[in-house]
Design an enzyme around this catalytic site. Structure first.
Site, PDB file in Angstrom:
ATOM      1  N   ASP A  38       0.874  -1.305   0.122  1.00 31.29           N
ATOM      2  CA  ASP A  38      -0.039   0.008   0.105  1.00 31.29           C
ATOM      3  C   ASP A  38       0.948   1.236  -0.107  1.00 31.29           C
ATOM      4  O   ASP A  38       2.241   1.108   0.410  1.00 31.29           O
ATOM      5  CB  ASP A  38      -0.967   0.093   1.136  1.00 31.29           C
ATOM      6  N   ASP A  86      -2.220  -0.671   5.995  1.00 30.81           N
ATOM      7  CA  ASP A  86      -2.357  -0.232   7.238  1.00 30.81           C
ATOM      8  C   ASP A  86      -3.825   0.238   7.366  1.00 30.81           C
ATOM      9  O   ASP A  86      -4.239   0.219   8.540  1.00 30.81           O
ATOM     10  CB  ASP A  86      -1.421   1.047   7.548  1.00 30.81           C
ATOM     11  N   ASP A 111      -7.557  -1.444   3.329  1.00 30.29           N
ATOM     12  CA  ASP A 111      -6.542  -2.705   3.103  1.00 30.29           C
ATOM     13  C   ASP A 111      -6.746  -4.043   3.661  1.00 30.29           C
ATOM     14  O   ASP A 111      -6.336  -5.141   3.445  1.00 30.29           O
ATOM     15  CB  ASP A 111      -5.103  -2.267   3.801  1.00 30.29           C
TER      16      ASP A 111
END
Length: 645
Positions: free
Chosen positions: A342, A526, A530
């Site tokens: 990410d 995080d 996600d």
């Protein structure tokens, strides 16, 4: 040989804080297994010279009885309990072999088996306890009391009674009582026990601090941000406790075949005894060979091949702020061959910073004046962009004027009166590439713009290079942010596969697409968005400090200290743990094969068979504990090698 691995990390009283982190090591004689083994050994050593010297049996016979009883009662009891549950415990096979030796007059050989059996069991218990010590000792870092400040009053309270929002006074030389944020004061904090940093870190207002770290200089006022039971230290201990109760797939497979193997050993032992006897062999010789076969064929070393390396790796990772939730997760981390990352909060810090100040010509404002004007208007706001603007002004030591008549409109910005002028700060109509742009107006006229970007983590480039070196392929960037912002981060980290403007379901689809090509994907993220990708990936790691509760619950591991370099480090640690598992299985298999063939083809003396069997088991256990060493954690080595290449 005690062929089971279990670790219980029981809460223990916490001593008063000291200047150095206490280091707890279990004493050998604190373990009941060690005390019984010592009694058995002493009794055997007293009986041995009397037996070999031809003394009367009544002088050494009782000593042998003590050796048998002290060293064998506990495994015999456990074996009988297992048998009652219709489970054949390999420990029971060892006891039967020792009693069988005594029944045919080989009392010395049987006693030797019991002594080595008990001694190796004590060594395993000690190794297991030391594994637990390495993590449980973290509890000793947290002080038992803290100074809580309420108004003008100070009081000493138990750290267990602290609550989120409490304000603590931490004087020089004291340990911080809870995870929190510095409200006032400056001090150098030694947080090596949590983050591994070799030098103290300067802490100022707004910085995070961890429970158990040592404040070196300057008094700090700290607001508690986490319940003490949810501190970094407590989470490490709790998760490692949970991990110690799980079993990796390799261990589960071994346990699945262990029962069948044990039954097979019993059947084979009967054959080794019965077949020679049917062809006229001596009863004593046949029984002695059969008991030797039972000992050397027992799979104790195989049973212990898996868990010590994985538990050692979990403990070591926990000491360095990476919480691996189970032995299954630790094993899976070493299997990955592709990484997907990410952007916001993972490769970047997730907090914006001012990167450009652009006053318009003819306004009479320079960069500092424009920034100070915007900071004055934004000062009462709690918005992340507002905090970034105020932080930028303070970093330049600019004077921030008081604001009056402050109002905030979601999505439109803030308005306030500063030095008699109406100032409005809000997002510009069109973003400039990867930047977030805010426009500043004074009395209705634009006077300039500010550009803000999400700050890249200092270790982002090194971590991606290390992951590339580990997996052989460059990581994939999966982000919901716009393409220009994603491209900026990709260029800075060397990532070539960039997928932007993704919804949570798009991230899941991207992970499944990668795995559809035969890859085993590690996803690192995080946020709440996600969590689905963390669950869908072969293994998932969440960045803990800014991570959402859902992401932390879903991930297989959590980086609580928020250092991206820990991601390749824990993957590398997992791979070495899996390598040790393979080594252990090879060692165990080789010893069993050689000793069994020796007994079947030639004549393997019972004492030598005992020594070989028990020695291989101890060797396997100690080999698995190598990953407890501090040097086993290598967060920067892979990055350096990759960048040099």
């Amino acid at each position: 040989m005690v062929c089971r691995v279990s670790i219980t990390l029981a809460p223990t009283p916490v001593p008063a804080p000291t200047d150095r982190a206490p280091r707890r090591r279990t004493r050998v004689l604190a373990l009941p297994e060690a005390r019984w083994a010592l009694v058995s050994l002493v009794a055997f050593l007293l009986a041995l010279p009397l037996d070999l010297g031809g003394a009367p049996a009544w002088t050494y016979g009782p000593l042998y009885v003590v050796a048998y009883a002290a060293g064998g009662w506990e495994p015999a009891l456990e074996g009988l309990r297992a048998l009652r549950e219709k489970t054949l415990d390999v420990d029971l096979l060892m006891i039967v072999a020792a009693l069988g030796a005594a029944s045919i007059g080989q009392v010395l050989d049987g006693a030797l088996l019991i002594v080595i059996f008990a001694t190796s069991g004590a060594l395993e218990a000690l190794a297991t306890a030391r594994t637990a010590d390495s993590v449980r000792g973290l509890l000793d870092l947290a002080p038992t009391t803290a100074t809580r400040v309420t108004g003008d009053r100070e009081e000493t309270v138990a750290t267990a009674d602290l609550a989120v929002g409490d304000v603590l006074l931490v004087r020089p030389g004291e340990r911080i009582g809870a995870d929190g944020t510095v409200l006032g004061g400056e001090g150098e904090v030694d947080q090596a026990t949590i983050t591994g940093e070799s030098v103290p870190v300067l802490k100022r207002p707004g910085d995070d601090v961890f429970a158990g770290t040592l404040n070196g200089t300057g008094a700090l006022r700290v607001r508690v941000e986490r319940d003490p039971a949810d501190s970094v230290i407590a989470r490490i201990v709790t998760l490692v406790e949970e991990a110690s109760r799980t079993k990796a797939p390799t261990q589960l497979f071994i346990e699945k075949i262990e029962q069948r193997y044990a039954v097979g050993v019993v059947v084979a032992t009967l054959a080794v005894f019965g077949v020679p006897l049917a062809f006229g062999a001596d009863l004593t010789d046949a029984l002695l060979r059969a008991m030797t076969f039972m000992i050397v064929a027992s799979p104790c070393a195989v049973v212990l091949a898996t868990m010590p390396p994985l538990l050692s790796a979990i403990a070591n990772a926990g000491r360095h702020g990476v919480l691996v939730k189970s032995a299954v997760a630790m094993e899976r981390l070493g299997e990955i061959d592709t990484a997907a990352l990410d952007k916001t909060g993972t490769l970047t810090e997730g907090t914006p910073e001012v990167t450009a100040v652009r006053p318009l010509p003819g306004t009479g404002l320079d960069e500092d004046a424009l920034l100070a004007l915007a900071a004055a208007a934004e000062h009462p706001s709690e918005h992340p962009l507002a905090r970034a603007i105020v932080a930028a002004a303070r970093a330049r030591d600019l004077s921030i004027a008081p604001a009056e008549d402050f109002t905030a409109a979601p999505g439109r910005g803030v308005t306030a009166v500063v030095d008699g002028h109406e100032v409005h700060v809000g997002r510009a109509d069109a973003p400039e590439g990867a930047e977030t742009t805010v426009q500043v107006t004074r009395d209705g006229s634009p006077v300039g713009t500010l550009a803000l970007t999400d700050r890249l983590r200092a270790d982002a480039a090194g971590a991606t290079a290390a992951l590339t070196a580990l997996t052989g392929t460059s990581p994939t960037l999966l982000t919901g942010d716009n393409a220009p912002a994603a491209a900026r981060v990709a260029d800075a980290t060397g990532i070539t596969d960039v997928r932007a403007d993704l919804l949570p379901e798009d991230k899941v689809e991207a992970v499944r697409e990668l795995e559809g090509t035969g890859r085993k994907v590690l996803f690192v993220g995080d946020g709440v968005n996600d969590a689905p990708a963390l669950a869908a990936a072969h293994a998932g790691i969440a960045m803990g400090r800014a991570g959402s509760d859902l992401a932390l619950e879903t991930a297989d591991a959590v980086v609580v200290r928020d250092e991206l370099a820990a991601v390749p480090a824990v993957v590398d640690l997992s791979r070495r743990a899996r390598g040790l598992v393979v080594q252990n299985l090879v060692i165990a298999g080789t010893f069993i094969t050689v000793l069994v063939l020796w007994d079947l083809i030639g004549h393997l003396p019972l004492p030598l068979g005992v020594a070989g069997h028990e020695g291989s088991t101890v060797l396997v256990g100690l080999n698995g504990l190598r990953l407890l060493r501090e040097s086993a954690w290598r967060p920067g080595k892979r990055s350096a090698e990759a960048q040099e290449a």
